[in-house]
Design an enzyme around this catalytic site. Structure first.
Site, PDB file in Angstrom:
ATOM      1  N   GLY A 102       2.681   7.500  -6.011  1.00 10.73           N
ATOM      2  CA  GLY A 102       2.513   8.890  -6.421  1.00 10.73           C
ATOM      3  C   GLY A 102       3.440   9.259  -7.561  1.00 10.73           C
ATOM      4  O   GLY A 102       3.785   8.425  -8.399  1.00 10.73           O
TER       5      GLY A 102
ATOM      6  N   CYS B 214      -2.514   4.788 -12.641  1.00 13.26           N
ATOM      7  CA  CYS B 214      -1.093   4.566 -12.898  1.00 13.26           C
ATOM      8  C   CYS B 214      -0.871   3.671 -14.108  1.00 13.26           C
ATOM      9  O   CYS B 214       0.234   3.623 -14.654  1.00 13.26           O
ATOM     10  CB  CYS B 214      -0.421   3.959 -11.668  1.00 13.26           C
ATOM     11  SG  CYS B 214      -1.283   2.534 -10.987  1.00 13.26           S
TER      12      CYS B 214
ATOM     13  N   LYS C  24       0.876   8.596   6.640  1.00 14.30           N
ATOM     14  CA  LYS C  24       0.815  10.032   6.330  1.00 14.30           C
ATOM     15  C   LYS C  24      -0.332  10.183   5.329  1.00 14.30           C
ATOM     16  O   LYS C  24      -0.231   9.792   4.168  1.00 14.30           O
ATOM     17  CB  LYS C  24       2.141  10.497   5.725  1.00 14.30           C
ATOM     18  CG  LYS C  24       2.104  11.808   4.942  1.00 14.30           C
ATOM     19  CD  LYS C  24       1.665  12.990   5.761  1.00 14.30           C
ATOM     20  CE  LYS C  24       1.763  14.267   4.921  1.00 14.30           C
ATOM     21  NZ  LYS C  24       0.784  14.299   3.796  1.00 14.30           N
TER      22      LYS C  24
ATOM     23  N   GLU D   6       5.896   3.333  -5.917  1.00 17.41           N
ATOM     24  CA  GLU D   6       5.317   3.056  -7.237  1.00 17.41           C
ATOM     25  C   GLU D   6       5.004   4.416  -7.839  1.00 17.41           C
ATOM     26  O   GLU D   6       4.212   5.181  -7.284  1.00 17.41           O
ATOM     27  CB  GLU D   6       4.068   2.183  -7.068  1.00 17.41           C
ATOM     28  CG  GLU D   6       3.470   1.725  -8.386  1.00 17.41           C
ATOM     29  CD  GLU D   6       2.248   2.531  -8.766  1.00 17.41           C
ATOM     30  OE1 GLU D   6       2.383   3.371  -9.694  1.00 17.41           O
ATOM     31  OE2 GLU D   6       1.193   2.344  -8.163  1.00 17.41           O
TER      32      GLU D   6
ATOM     33  N   GLU E 226       5.070  10.705 -18.712  1.00 13.84           N
ATOM     34  CA  GLU E 226       3.682  10.527 -18.300  1.00 13.84           C
ATOM     35  C   GLU E 226       2.929  11.847 -18.242  1.00 13.84           C
ATOM     36  O   GLU E 226       3.459  12.862 -17.800  1.00 13.84           O
ATOM     37  CB  GLU E 226       3.633   9.866 -16.918  1.00 13.84           C
ATOM     38  CG  GLU E 226       2.217   9.646 -16.399  1.00 13.84           C
ATOM     39  CD  GLU E 226       2.199   9.123 -14.968  1.00 13.84           C
ATOM     40  OE1 GLU E 226       1.213   8.460 -14.615  1.00 13.84           O
ATOM     41  OE2 GLU E 226       3.162   9.390 -14.205  1.00 13.84           O
TER      42      GLU E 226
END
Length: 526
Positions: A241, A302, A184, A265, A393
């Site tokens: 994501g 990340c 996707k 993740e 975050e």
């Protein structure tokens, strides 16, 4: 090069849908010229049906053929040349050097997985011989090996259009094990994805892979992704994501009639603990290193260091001042998309109300839309403990310094952190030895423990652990980076009293693949 903007279903392109979208150039603040049609449920079903049909012949292929396929993908991606890097930079606002570096990493990953399956250790063969004379019950012959689980759905990542997307680590590791893949594509860089899709298609045809070993679907809403995870022919999911996105997919996968694993993740603030020795010896060096790490790629990594825990001292004041000065010398850069930039601006406004700003990147271009202006904030330990928002975050070039009176005040803050991808300690070996409880507490919250370094930069190798306790990832036992990422798409199967010549080659007595195997508890090759 012509960019094909239709969905790839096996070996054929398809555009049944009516809803369209384009990607966005964050530098020009305008839509790119390519128009994509959202995939339909019918197209999705065709893709998963082809993937299911391809599974048995693909997993039954020799390792040599699968490795040749992976290497052919790498070759075709490289042959895209300037078309790929130009499209990448247009859709992301990232510089050409970043595009070239990420392309190199993507190619390197594909080569690494090809080599890894050739050595056969991903199979983890185990043999326990029969013992008819054992009493009171004779022992049967048992042999175990890893087998691929089936078609995998892979979701492209917004911040890594190559290394974590179409032919990135999830796709490469799944294809290596023998699992077909349905991607996707991420709508923010669909055109980059389309070029890589064309490369994979050519590689699959040239190496005569079964149709359906790879398909790619486009959509700029959540429906196709949700339906893909719930499709009964999909047996696993790879995702990189946000926490909200990964958690939503995980819940969908667990609510199926037959649940499947989702290896997501997700979010991480990657805490850094600065111990006294680090500031006694080289505060300027660390300040410069962390100014660069926080601002790298507009903070859209990340592993961006979002929390820096420090112990109060005169040297700390020097460190913060030097960090602020070094940070201010850095020119801010474009963020990936207006929606990401808007979210970052909102988060920064929240921090403005909760913490003291002690640093910012250069403000030479304040009027340009889409620029991610970096910020460093400071709070004391009590303020941090009382405000859960400060623990979360921020996707962008922002970091928070938390000043503690001593290690005793620091310890409970580390203990109450959410799961993280990385945790870093700056100091000396004496610091580590004198703070064993602190080290153990941090280790319990992270997947990768770093000493005297920066968290940005993820080495692709077997020893890398890129994953951590929730919400860093949905299953902390696995990594999304390195050849061990293949473990996510495998399941163990035992053969009891099976005829030797009908066993998988890795389990046969004469060891035709020449593997190291665990035989009766001993790891041997003979």
């Amino acid at each position: 090069m012509n960019i094909i903007t239709q969905n790839l279903i096996g070996y054929s392109y398809s555009a049944e849908g009516t809803k369209t979208f384009s990607t966005f150039n964050p530098v020009d603040q305008s839509a790119t010229p390519w128009v994509f049609k959202n995939a339909t449920l019918s197209e999705l079903k065709k893709a998963t049906a082809l993937a299911e049909r391809a599974f048995f012949p693909y997993k039954s292929m020799s390792v040599a053929r699968r490795a040749a396929f992976l290497r052919a993908i790498a070759k075709e991606i490289l042959s895209l040349g300037e078309d790929l890097t130009r499209t990448y930079t247009m859709e992301t606002g990232l510089p050409k050097g970043r595009a070239e570096g990420e392309r190199g990493r993507t190619i390197g990953q594909l080569e690494a997985f090809a080599t890894a399956i050739e050595n056969g250790q991903y199979l983890q063969p185990i043999i326990d011989h029969a013992d008819a004379n054992r009493t009171p019950i004779p022992k049967v012959d048992l042999r175990k090996i890893n087998e691929p689980i089936g078609p995998i759905a892979v979701f492209g990542a917004s911040n890594f259009p190559l290394a974590y997307s179409t032919a990135g680590g999830d796709t490469a590791s799944a294809l290596a094990t023998g699992c077909p893949v349905v991607v996707k594509a991420h709508p923010m860089h669909a055109s980059t994805n389309a070029l890589v899709t064309q490369a994979i298609l050519k590689a699959a045809q040239d190496t005569k892979m079964p149709e359906g070993v790879f398909s790619c679907l486009y959509s700029n809403d959540y429906e196709i992704g949700s339906q893909l995870v719930q499709d009964p022919l999909i047996k696993g999911v790879g995702f990189t994501g946000s926490i909200s996105g990964g958690t939503a997919l995980f819940k969908l996968a667990q609510s199926r009639e037959v649940p499947i694993p989702v290896f997501a993740e997700m979010g991480s603030v990657n805490p850094v603990v600065v111990l006294p020795e680090a500031l006694n010896k080289n505060p300027t060096d660390w300040a410069n290193a962390y100014a660069g790490s926080i601002s790298l790629g507009s903070g859209q990594f990340c592993t961006n260091p979002g929390l820096i825990f420090c112990i109060q001292s005169p040297e700390l004041d020097v460190f913060i001042h030097t960090l602020s000065e070094a940070f201010h010398q850095i020119a801010p850069t474009f963020m990936l998309h207006p929606s990401i930039h808007a979210a970052y601006e909102k988060d920064q406004a929240e921090f403005d109300a909760l913490a003291k700003k002690v640093g910012s990147t250069s403000t030479q271009s304040p009027a340009i839309e889409g620029i991610g202006h970096g910020a460093i904030y400071q709070v004391d330990a009590k303020t941090f403990a009382a405000n859960p928002r400060l623990h979360q975050e921020v996707f962008g070039p922002l970091s928070l310094i938390v000043v503690c009176k001593d290690v005793a005040e620091l310890l409970p803050l580390i203990a109450r952190l959410d799961g993280q991808l990385t945790g870093t300690i700056l100091g000396s070996e004496n610091d580590l030895q004198a703070n064993e409880t602190l080290v153990a507490t941090l280790q319990n919250r992270v997947g990768r423990l770093i000493f005297n370094g920066v968290p940005t930069g993820v080495e692709v190798c077997a020893a890398m652990q890129h994953g951590g306790p929730f919400p860093a990832s949905t299953d902390e036992r696995f990594t999304a980076v390195g050849v061990k990422a293949m473990d996510r798409w495998l399941r163990p199967v035992s053969y009891q009293n099976w005829p030797d010549k009908l066993l998988p080659k890795a389990l046969q007595n004469n060891n035709p693949l020449g593997l190291h195997r665990l035989i009766n508890g001993t790891l041997i090759k003979d």
